[in-house]
Design a protein around this motif. Structure first.
Motif, PDB file in Angstrom:
ATOM      1  N   GLU A 163       0.832  -1.199   0.000  1.00  0.00           N
ATOM      2  CA  GLU A 163       0.000   0.000   0.000  1.00  0.00           C
ATOM      3  C   GLU A 163       0.876   1.264   0.000  1.00  0.00           C
ATOM      4  O   GLU A 163       0.602   2.228  -0.715  1.00  0.00           O
ATOM      5  N   ALA A 164       1.950   1.246   0.786  1.00  0.00           N
ATOM      6  CA  ALA A 164       2.868   2.385   0.830  1.00  0.00           C
ATOM      7  C   ALA A 164       3.544   2.590  -0.525  1.00  0.00           C
ATOM      8  O   ALA A 164       3.724   3.726  -0.976  1.00  0.00           O
ATOM      9  N   LYS A 165       3.914   1.501  -1.183  1.00  0.00           N
ATOM     10  CA  LYS A 165       4.528   1.607  -2.513  1.00  0.00           C
ATOM     11  C   LYS A 165       3.535   2.174  -3.528  1.00  0.00           C
ATOM     12  O   LYS A 165       3.900   3.011  -4.363  1.00  0.00           O
ATOM     13  N   ASP A 166       2.278   1.728  -3.452  1.00  0.00           N
ATOM     14  CA  ASP A 166       1.248   2.260  -4.351  1.00  0.00           C
ATOM     15  C   ASP A 166       1.035   3.754  -4.130  1.00  0.00           C
ATOM     16  O   ASP A 166       0.941   4.527  -5.085  1.00  0.00           O
ATOM     17  N   LEU A 167       0.963   4.144  -2.861  1.00  0.00           N
ATOM     18  CA  LEU A 167       0.788   5.561  -2.548  1.00  0.00           C
ATOM     19  C   LEU A 167       1.979   6.379  -3.052  1.00  0.00           C
ATOM     20  O   LEU A 167       1.803   7.482  -3.581  1.00  0.00           O
ATOM     21  N   THR A 168       3.175   5.846  -2.888  1.00  0.00           N
ATOM     22  CA  THR A 168       4.380   6.532  -3.356  1.00  0.00           C
ATOM     23  C   THR A 168       4.319   6.765  -4.863  1.00  0.00           C
ATOM     24  O   THR A 168       4.582   7.874  -5.345  1.00  0.00           O
ATOM     25  N   GLN A 169       3.934   5.733  -5.600  1.00  0.00           N
ATOM     26  CA  GLN A 169       3.819   5.867  -7.057  1.00  0.00           C
ATOM     27  C   GLN A 169       2.770   6.914  -7.424  1.00  0.00           C
ATOM     28  O   GLN A 169       3.001   7.764  -8.288  1.00  0.00           O
TER      29      GLN A 169
END
Length: 174
Positions: free
Chosen positions: A37-43
């Motif tokens: 989820e954190a990686k998705d938000l970062t993208q």
């Protein structure tokens, strides 16, 4: 930034991404529960930043501008996603008497880390954002005011209220 915006040199944006991706990832991770989820938000934040790059002005640092964009994005994400929404405390802000108690910065610094993390997760995302920007990221009041587009006195009052709620949450969860 000018070369990316004016001359559409998109390959330069990769340098920005490489420089700030870990920083933004860690900010996102503090708002969610999973690595994915954190990686998705970062993208998503870097896509939004690219689309809004033309709004960047050089009167604030790019890092600060990107942090503010990331925090706002994460707060909006939490507020939109009801399953992830942190329940807000039913508290009447109009009762200004509670704010007469001054919470010193030393009170925040003396809290146990585990209790502080728990209390931070229980306060509103807006309170958490302003406290983290001020005390973890060491952003000045003036810069917070510019980034949040509010006056310095409003920033100070928000910090005061957020500190009060954090200390109150910390004490009630000991």
């Amino acid at each position: 930034m000018k070369r990316i915006v004016n001359y559409k040199e998109k390959n330069l944006y990769a340098i920005i991404y490489d420089r700030y991706a870990d920083l933004i990832y860690h900010r996102c991770y503090s708002f969610c529960d999973t690595d994915a989820e954190a990686k998705d938000l970062t993208q998503d934040i870097f896509i939004k930043a690219y689309l809004k790059l033309h709004t960047f002005t050089e009167n604030v640092s790019f890092k600060s501008w990107l942090y503010t964009l990331a925090y706002r994005f994460c707060v909006n994400y939490i507020n939109r996603n009801k399953a992830k929404r942190i329940e807000k405390l039913s508290e009447n802000i109009d009762n200004i008497n509670e704010l007469k108690i001054e919470i010193s910065d030393e009170n925040l610094y003396s809290m146990r880390v585990s209790g502080l993390e728990k209390a931070l997760n229980l306060i509103t995302p807006e309170d958490r954002m302003i406290l983290l920007l001020k005390y973890r990221d060491d952003v000045a009041i003036k810069e917070l005011a510019e980034n949040l587009k509010i006056g310095e006195s409003a920033v100070k009052m928000r910090l005061k209220r957020a500190k009060y709620r954090l200390v109150d949450m910390y004490k009630s969860n000991l």
